[in-house]
Design a protein around this motif. Structure first.
Motif, mmCIF file in Angstrom:
data_model
loop_
_atom_site.group_PDB
_atom_site.id
_atom_site.type_symbol
_atom_site.label_atom_id
_atom_site.label_comp_id
_atom_site.label_asym_id
_atom_site.label_seq_id
_atom_site.Cartn_x
_atom_site.Cartn_y
_atom_site.Cartn_z
ATOM 1 N N LEU A 112 0.881 -1.014 0.310
ATOM 2 C CA LEU A 112 0.303 0.350 -0.024
ATOM 3 C C LEU A 112 0.621 1.370 0.334
ATOM 4 C CD1 LEU A 112 -2.954 -0.964 2.812
ATOM 5 C CD2 LEU A 112 -2.656 -0.713 0.413
ATOM 6 N N TRP A 185 -4.678 9.304 3.232
ATOM 7 C CA TRP A 185 -4.325 7.963 3.020
ATOM 8 C C TRP A 185 -4.961 7.276 4.875
ATOM 9 C CZ3 TRP A 185 -0.206 5.793 6.525
ATOM 10 C CH2 TRP A 185 -0.359 4.238 6.311
ATOM 11 N N PRO A 187 -5.656 3.780 7.043
ATOM 12 C CA PRO A 187 -6.322 2.292 7.267
ATOM 13 C C PRO A 187 -8.488 3.263 7.602
ATOM 14 C CG PRO A 187 -5.571 2.641 9.545
ATOM 15 C CD PRO A 187 -4.858 3.474 8.580
ATOM 16 N N ASP A 214 -8.437 2.843 1.059
ATOM 17 C CA ASP A 214 -7.928 0.992 2.226
ATOM 18 C C ASP A 214 -8.128 -0.228 0.965
ATOM 19 O OD1 ASP A 214 -7.212 -1.211 3.046
ATOM 20 O OD2 ASP A 214 -8.227 -0.111 5.334
ATOM 21 N N THR A 216 -7.437 -2.762 1.214
ATOM 22 C CA THR A 216 -7.527 -4.242 1.671
ATOM 23 C C THR A 216 -9.274 -3.914 2.768
ATOM 24 O OG1 THR A 216 -7.152 -3.532 4.296
ATOM 25 C CG2 THR A 216 -5.882 -3.961 2.771
ATOM 26 N N GLN A 217 -10.288 -3.578 2.471
ATOM 27 C CA GLN A 217 -11.267 -3.541 2.570
ATOM 28 C C GLN A 217 -12.290 -3.866 1.618
ATOM 29 O OE1 GLN A 217 -12.333 -3.852 5.827
ATOM 30 N NE2 GLN A 217 -10.689 -3.245 6.388
#
Length: 260
Positions: A112, A185, A187, A214, A216-217
């Motif tokens: 990331l 930027w 999480p 993010d 990853t979500q």
């Protein structure tokens, strides 16, 4: 007046905003507490991830709220506890978020950020992260107790059109064309809790935070879903501007029946 001192009827305010912006997900309130409200759940009872738990709470009326605190650990995302100030940030994170390192998580990496150094400096730029109280509580605005706690921020989930319209109302009373709404930027939990809730030393206190940035979500949030975290004092400003703005005076512009 600090965010901690704000006592407003966020149940009514959130309800008006949800109606005006045609939200189907419940608005959520973020606040600190010295004691755990008896009706809310410890984070891992919903999901180990703060962002996932908030999205589920917003879309599932059976979830009454969540909390984390100094004793939270097993079953909770360590990153989420760090991003809300309940534990120090692990030095491993700068490698895991970027390029990886063979001796950390067997070399696993999220890619990331370009490098560990950039990741480290990005986290340092936030400044000190401090919990809002002994416990962090997030619950639907409609269930806020009396007396209303010192709400730090509100979190909204919606489709892109709804969140764009909310961002436009944030801008309504501002001269600055750039900073009232930021896509930061970090999480997902930082976008919807940490930054708007004023938990970070250097996050601007009068900006809304849209995202999350993010990836990853993406496995959890539907492709059309976005979120926006808004400080309490900005929410009060939005509510005061609502009746004079496009969303009330020209709702057909905000939600057109016909598309070009």
């Amino acid at each position: 007046m600090t965010d901690n001192d704000i006592r407003a009827d966020f149940r009514t305010i959130a309800g008006r905003l949800a109606s005006a912006f045609r939200l189907t997900a419940r608005p959520l309130a973020v606040y600190g507490a010295e004691n755990v409200p008896g009706e809310v759940l410890h984070l891992p009872e919903v999901n180990r991830c703060l962002a996932v738990s908030l999205y589920r709470m917003a879309t599932d009326p059976k979830i009454p709220g969540i909390y984390i605190g100094p004793d939270s650990g097993e079953g909770c995302c360590g990153g989420g506890l760090s991003h809300t100030g309940f534990r120090p940030e692990s030095e491993d994170v700068e490698y895991f978020v970027s390029t990886g390192r063979a001796d950390i998580h067997n070399g696993a990496a999220e890619y990331l950020k370009k490098s560990p150094e950039i990741t480290r400096n990005s986290f340092k730029a936030l400044g000190k992260v401090t919990p809002p109280g002994k416990y962090l509580v997030v619950r639907p605005c409609e269930t806020l107790p009396d007396p209303v706690p010192g709400v730090r921020s509100l979190c909204f989930f919606g489709n892109a059109e709804q969140i764009r319209n909310m961002a436009a109302l944030v801008h309504f009373g501002r001269e600055d064309p750039f900073s009232p709404v930021i896509v930061p930027w970090g999480p997902a939990c930082s976008t919807v809790i940490t930054y708007p809730g004023g938990l970070t030393e250097n996050a601007p206190g009068d900006s809304a935070f849209m995202g999350p940035v993010d990836p990853t979500q993406n496995r959890v949030f539907p492709p059309e879903t976005m979120a926006i975290g808004i400080p309490a004092k900005v929410i009060i400003e939005m509510a005061a501007n609502l009746d004079d703005s496009f969303i009330i005076k020209r709702p057909g512009v905000a939600f057109p029946r016909r598309r070009a």
